[in-house]
Design a protein around this motif. Structure first.
Motif, PDB file in Angstrom:
ATOM      1  N   GLN A  22       0.822  -1.215   0.000  1.00  0.00           N
ATOM      2  CA  GLN A  22       0.000   0.000   0.000  1.00  0.00           C
ATOM      3  C   GLN A  22       0.857   1.266   0.000  1.00  0.00           C
ATOM      4  O   GLN A  22       0.465   2.278  -0.554  1.00  0.00           O
ATOM      5  CB  GLN A  22      -0.943   0.011   1.204  1.00  0.00           C
ATOM      6  CG  GLN A  22      -2.020  -1.054   1.142  1.00  0.00           C
ATOM      7  CD  GLN A  22      -2.998  -0.847  -0.003  1.00  0.00           C
ATOM      8  OE1 GLN A  22      -3.286   0.271  -0.414  1.00  0.00           O
ATOM      9  NE2 GLN A  22      -3.508  -1.940  -0.533  1.00  0.00           N
ATOM     10  N   HIS A  23       2.004   1.200   0.617  1.00  0.00           N
ATOM     11  CA  HIS A  23       2.910   2.349   0.631  1.00  0.00           C
ATOM     12  C   HIS A  23       3.609   2.484  -0.719  1.00  0.00           C
ATOM     13  O   HIS A  23       3.809   3.591  -1.216  1.00  0.00           O
ATOM     14  CB  HIS A  23       3.937   2.201   1.760  1.00  0.00           C
ATOM     15  CG  HIS A  23       4.828   3.392   1.899  1.00  0.00           C
ATOM     16  ND1 HIS A  23       6.075   3.466   1.334  1.00  0.00           N
ATOM     17  CD2 HIS A  23       4.642   4.572   2.537  1.00  0.00           C
ATOM     18  CE1 HIS A  23       6.623   4.628   1.614  1.00  0.00           C
ATOM     19  NE2 HIS A  23       5.778   5.321   2.342  1.00  0.00           N
ATOM     20  N   PHE A  24       3.974   1.349  -1.320  1.00  0.00           N
ATOM     21  CA  PHE A  24       4.655   1.358  -2.601  1.00  0.00           C
ATOM     22  C   PHE A  24       3.752   1.888  -3.715  1.00  0.00           C
ATOM     23  O   PHE A  24       4.180   2.675  -4.548  1.00  0.00           O
ATOM     24  CB  PHE A  24       5.142  -0.055  -2.949  1.00  0.00           C
ATOM     25  CG  PHE A  24       5.893  -0.148  -4.241  1.00  0.00           C
ATOM     26  CD1 PHE A  24       7.250   0.122  -4.288  1.00  0.00           C
ATOM     27  CD2 PHE A  24       5.248  -0.508  -5.419  1.00  0.00           C
ATOM     28  CE1 PHE A  24       7.956   0.037  -5.480  1.00  0.00           C
ATOM     29  CE2 PHE A  24       5.937  -0.592  -6.612  1.00  0.00           C
ATOM     30  CZ  PHE A  24       7.300  -0.320  -6.650  1.00  0.00           C
ATOM     31  N   ALA A  25       2.506   1.451  -3.722  1.00  0.00           N
ATOM     32  CA  ALA A  25       1.542   1.858  -4.758  1.00  0.00           C
ATOM     33  C   ALA A  25       0.199   2.149  -4.084  1.00  0.00           C
ATOM     34  O   ALA A  25      -0.695   1.301  -4.084  1.00  0.00           O
ATOM     35  CB  ALA A  25       1.399   0.769  -5.814  1.00  0.00           C
ATOM     36  N   PRO A  26       0.060   3.350  -3.492  1.00  0.00           N
ATOM     37  CA  PRO A  26      -1.199   3.679  -2.812  1.00  0.00           C
ATOM     38  C   PRO A  26      -2.393   3.494  -3.747  1.00  0.00           C
ATOM     39  O   PRO A  26      -2.387   3.974  -4.871  1.00  0.00           O
ATOM     40  CB  PRO A  26      -1.025   5.150  -2.426  1.00  0.00           C
ATOM     41  CG  PRO A  26       0.461   5.353  -2.382  1.00  0.00           C
ATOM     42  CD  PRO A  26       1.026   4.454  -3.446  1.00  0.00           C
ATOM     43  N   GLY A  27      -3.367   2.735  -3.280  1.00  0.00           N
ATOM     44  CA  GLY A  27      -4.559   2.471  -4.086  1.00  0.00           C
ATOM     45  C   GLY A  27      -4.540   1.095  -4.732  1.00  0.00           C
ATOM     46  O   GLY A  27      -5.516   0.711  -5.381  1.00  0.00           O
ATOM     47  N   THR A  28      -3.459   0.345  -4.548  1.00  0.00           N
ATOM     48  CA  THR A  28      -3.416  -0.997  -5.117  1.00  0.00           C
ATOM     49  C   THR A  28      -4.458  -1.887  -4.448  1.00  0.00           C
ATOM     50  O   THR A  28      -4.851  -1.644  -3.306  1.00  0.00           O
ATOM     51  CB  THR A  28      -2.008  -1.628  -4.970  1.00  0.00           C
ATOM     52  OG1 THR A  28      -2.008  -2.893  -5.623  1.00  0.00           O
ATOM     53  CG2 THR A  28      -1.617  -1.820  -3.524  1.00  0.00           C
ATOM     54  N   ASN A  29      -4.910  -2.902  -5.158  1.00  0.00           N
ATOM     55  CA  ASN A  29      -5.872  -3.846  -4.595  1.00  0.00           C
ATOM     56  C   ASN A  29      -5.194  -4.982  -3.841  1.00  0.00           C
ATOM     57  O   ASN A  29      -5.884  -5.845  -3.306  1.00  0.00           O
ATOM     58  CB  ASN A  29      -6.738  -4.454  -5.704  1.00  0.00           C
ATOM     59  CG  ASN A  29      -7.736  -3.467  -6.250  1.00  0.00           C
ATOM     60  OD1 ASN A  29      -8.056  -2.473  -5.603  1.00  0.00           O
ATOM     61  ND2 ASN A  29      -8.213  -3.728  -7.447  1.00  0.00           N
ATOM     62  N   MET A  30      -3.878  -4.992  -3.801  1.00  0.00           N
ATOM     63  CA  MET A  30      -3.150  -6.067  -3.135  1.00  0.00           C
ATOM     64  C   MET A  30      -3.549  -6.106  -1.666  1.00  0.00           C
ATOM     65  O   MET A  30      -3.297  -5.165  -0.919  1.00  0.00           O
ATOM     66  CB  MET A  30      -1.646  -5.820  -3.270  1.00  0.00           C
ATOM     67  CG  MET A  30      -0.782  -6.824  -2.568  1.00  0.00           C
ATOM     68  SD  MET A  30      -0.773  -8.366  -3.446  1.00  0.00           S
ATOM     69  CE  MET A  30       0.806  -8.977  -2.963  1.00  0.00           C
ATOM     70  N   GLY A  31      -4.166  -7.201  -1.268  1.00  0.00           N
ATOM     71  CA  GLY A  31      -4.640  -7.336   0.104  1.00  0.00           C
ATOM     72  C   GLY A  31      -3.621  -8.018   0.989  1.00  0.00           C
ATOM     73  O   GLY A  31      -3.963  -8.929   1.732  1.00  0.00           O
ATOM     74  N   PHE A  32      -2.405  -7.582   0.931  1.00  0.00           N
ATOM     75  CA  PHE A  32      -1.304  -8.190   1.684  1.00  0.00           C
ATOM     76  C   PHE A  32      -0.623  -7.095   2.478  1.00  0.00           C
ATOM     77  O   PHE A  32      -0.251  -6.063   1.931  1.00  0.00           O
ATOM     78  CB  PHE A  32      -0.327  -8.834   0.682  1.00  0.00           C
ATOM     79  CG  PHE A  32       0.921  -9.398   1.279  1.00  0.00           C
ATOM     80  CD1 PHE A  32       0.872 -10.469   2.149  1.00  0.00           C
ATOM     81  CD2 PHE A  32       2.151  -8.865   0.948  1.00  0.00           C
ATOM     82  CE1 PHE A  32       2.031 -10.997   2.680  1.00  0.00           C
ATOM     83  CE2 PHE A  32       3.312  -9.381   1.469  1.00  0.00           C
ATOM     84  CZ  PHE A  32       3.253 -10.458   2.345  1.00  0.00           C
TER      85      PHE A  32
END
Length: 156
Positions: free
Chosen positions: A109-119
């Motif tokens: 989430q910090h690397f790509a704010p708004g990503t759907n990655m739920g990790f």
């Protein structure tokens, strides 16, 4: 008989333990040092948490997340005709380097704010290095960054 059973059990337990005890300071060492000490087989074990959504076998295809075979060196937010990457990840641009994978695995989430990655990420630096080494050995095989020798480091 009992002695043989105890010996066999001891061998099984030791086979499950990490082969080398690591210096706990490695977790916060620079990435090149962590990658030099990383173990791809331990990375495979950590990656098993990711395997519900990702594959690393050539030709295995996407799951809930994109296939990661050959991911090191591949463009960020691209690489799969079947997976719909988020605009947040596509906007990052560039390629997946060892450093970028380390940042992503630390906190997506910090690397790509708004990503759907739920990790949530991997807080341990050696877990990340093990996974990166595992990913690199599955399709990319890029040379690892050279860790500085202890003699070339500046003294404080």
């Amino acid at each position: 008989m009992r002695r043989a059973l105890i010996l066999a059990l001891a061998c099984c337990v030791s086979a499950c333990a990490p082969a080398v005890k690591r210096d706990p300071r490695l977790s916060s060492a620079p990435l090149a040092e962590r990658l030099a000490a990383a173990d791809a087989s331990l990375g495979a074990t950590v990656f098993s948490r990711c395997a519900a959504c990702h594959t690393v076998t050539q030709g295995a295809g996407d799951r809930g997340g994109p296939a990661l075979y050959g991911v090191v060196g591949r463009p960020v937010g691209r690489g799969s005709d079947r997976f719909n990457y988020t605009a947040a990840l596509e906007a990052v641009g560039g390629v997946w380097t060892f450093e970028r994978l380390d940042a992503w695995l630390t906190n997506p989430q910090h690397f790509a704010p708004g990503t759907n990655m739920g990790f949530a990420g991997l807080p341990d630096g050696m877990d990340r290095a093990d996974v990166i080494r595992f990913l690199n050995e599955n399709g990319s095989n890029l040379p690892l960054p050279v860790a500085p020798s202890p003699h070339s480091r500046p003294t404080r």
